[in-house]
Scaffold this motif. Structure first.
Motif, PDB file in Angstrom:
ATOM      1  N   THR A 131       0.844  -1.195   0.000  1.00 59.01           N
ATOM      2  CA  THR A 131       0.000   0.000   0.000  1.00 59.01           C
ATOM      3  C   THR A 131       0.879   1.244   0.000  1.00 59.01           C
ATOM      4  N   ALA A 132       0.278   2.385  -0.267  1.00 63.60           N
ATOM      5  CA  ALA A 132       1.031   3.646  -0.236  1.00 63.60           C
ATOM      6  C   ALA A 132       1.641   3.876   1.140  1.00 63.60           C
ATOM      7  N   GLY A 133       0.971   3.431   2.194  1.00 71.17           N
ATOM      8  CA  GLY A 133       1.483   3.591   3.544  1.00 71.17           C
ATOM      9  C   GLY A 133       2.721   2.752   3.836  1.00 71.17           C
ATOM     10  N   ASP A 134       2.994   1.749   2.978  1.00 71.57           N
ATOM     11  CA  ASP A 134       4.164   0.889   3.163  1.00 71.57           C
ATOM     12  C   ASP A 134       5.444   1.501   2.607  1.00 71.57           C
ATOM     13  N   GLY A 175      10.802   6.701 -11.673  1.00 68.27           N
ATOM     14  CA  GLY A 175       9.688   7.479 -12.197  1.00 68.27           C
ATOM     15  C   GLY A 175       8.488   6.648 -12.627  1.00 68.27           C
ATOM     16  N   ARG A 176       8.494   5.369 -12.305  1.00 68.87           N
ATOM     17  CA  ARG A 176       7.416   4.466 -12.715  1.00 68.87           C
ATOM     18  C   ARG A 176       6.737   3.849 -11.506  1.00 68.87           C
ATOM     19  N   ARG A 177       5.552   3.358 -11.711  1.00 70.65           N
ATOM     20  CA  ARG A 177       4.814   2.587 -10.705  1.00 70.65           C
ATOM     21  C   ARG A 177       5.035   1.105 -10.995  1.00 70.65           C
ATOM     22  N   PRO A 178       5.012   0.257  -9.979  1.00 68.64           N
ATOM     23  CA  PRO A 178       5.111  -1.189 -10.236  1.00 68.64           C
ATOM     24  C   PRO A 178       3.944  -1.659 -11.111  1.00 68.64           C
ATOM     25  N   ALA A 179       4.121  -2.812 -11.718  1.00 68.57           N
ATOM     26  CA  ALA A 179       3.054  -3.412 -12.522  1.00 68.57           C
ATOM     27  C   ALA A 179       1.812  -3.592 -11.646  1.00 68.57           C
ATOM     28  N   ALA A 185       3.061  -5.713  -6.511  1.00 69.53           N
ATOM     29  CA  ALA A 185       3.946  -5.134  -5.494  1.00 69.53           C
ATOM     30  C   ALA A 185       3.503  -5.717  -4.160  1.00 69.53           C
ATOM     31  N   PHE A 186       4.423  -6.405  -3.484  1.00 74.24           N
ATOM     32  CA  PHE A 186       4.064  -7.149  -2.283  1.00 74.24           C
ATOM     33  C   PHE A 186       4.948  -6.777  -1.101  1.00 74.24           C
TER      34      PHE A 186
END
Length: 189
Positions: free
Chosen positions: A20-23, A50-54, A58-59
């Motif tokens: 999560t964003a909080g992680d 500059g990218r987000r994970p697929a 993301a774990f």
């Protein structure tokens, strides 16, 4: 869908969950502890920056108290200019106090299983060949592919989730995932 399950083979007190964003702050601190200050200079980082994970890949591994002790992310890449889509795995990190407890293996198995379930065809990474060979990774299919920037060719490994997915592929990996900045701007609107 919230993904969370225990890792009885490691410890029943540990859970793999969707990141999560909080992680993010805890993940960054874990990566600093596990990989050291040079981690952001790696060739793989050029594809992640500059990218987000697929999506859905993301774990985080957390103790019952919520302490983050493991992480793995997969990233969208293309195999050369106009090439097929694949995933780049990394970084995989486990809190140094839990090394050799099987947590990294559990994260790898989970990431591979989820990537296959979501329909991805291949995963690439730069890492220790003997460690990743047990999950089916090898350098056999990366000979015509390359990473941007310096890397050790023998550590550039691939796993086909679909037989033949890397046949005929060539060129330098390119990032194709969602841009982080664009996503932040759209969330602010």
């Amino acid at each position: 869908m919230e993904l969370a399950y225990t890792l009885p083979e490691v410890s029943p007190a540990l859970l793999i969950t969707a990141e999560t964003a909080g992680d993010v702050p805890a993940r960054e601190a874990l990566l600093d502890r596990a990989m050291g200050p040079g981690r952001k200079r790696k060739s793989s980082e050029k594809l992640r920056r500059g990218r987000r994970p697929a999506e859905g890949l993301a774990f985080a591994v957390k103790e019952e108290t919520g302490l983050l002790v493991g992480t793995v992310r997969l990233w969208n890449v293309s195999l050369g200019e106009g090439g097929s889509e694949a995933l780049l795995l990394g970084p995989l990190a486990v809190d140094p106090s839990l090394k050799n407890a099987g947590l990294g293996s559990a994260l790898m198995r989970h990431a591979i299983q989820e990537a296959a379930r979501l329909g991805h065809r291949a995963i690439l990474l730069v890492g220790d060949a003997p460690y990743y060979a047990r999950f089916g990774f090898s350098a056999d299919k990366t000979g015509q592919l390359s990473m941007p920037g310096p890397y050790e060719r023998h550590r550039f490994l691939a796993l086909e989730l679909v037989d033949g997915a890397l046949d005929g592929e060539h060129g330098t990996l390119r990032p194709t995932g969602r841009k982080a900045k664009a996503e932040r701007l759209s969330l602010a609107a």
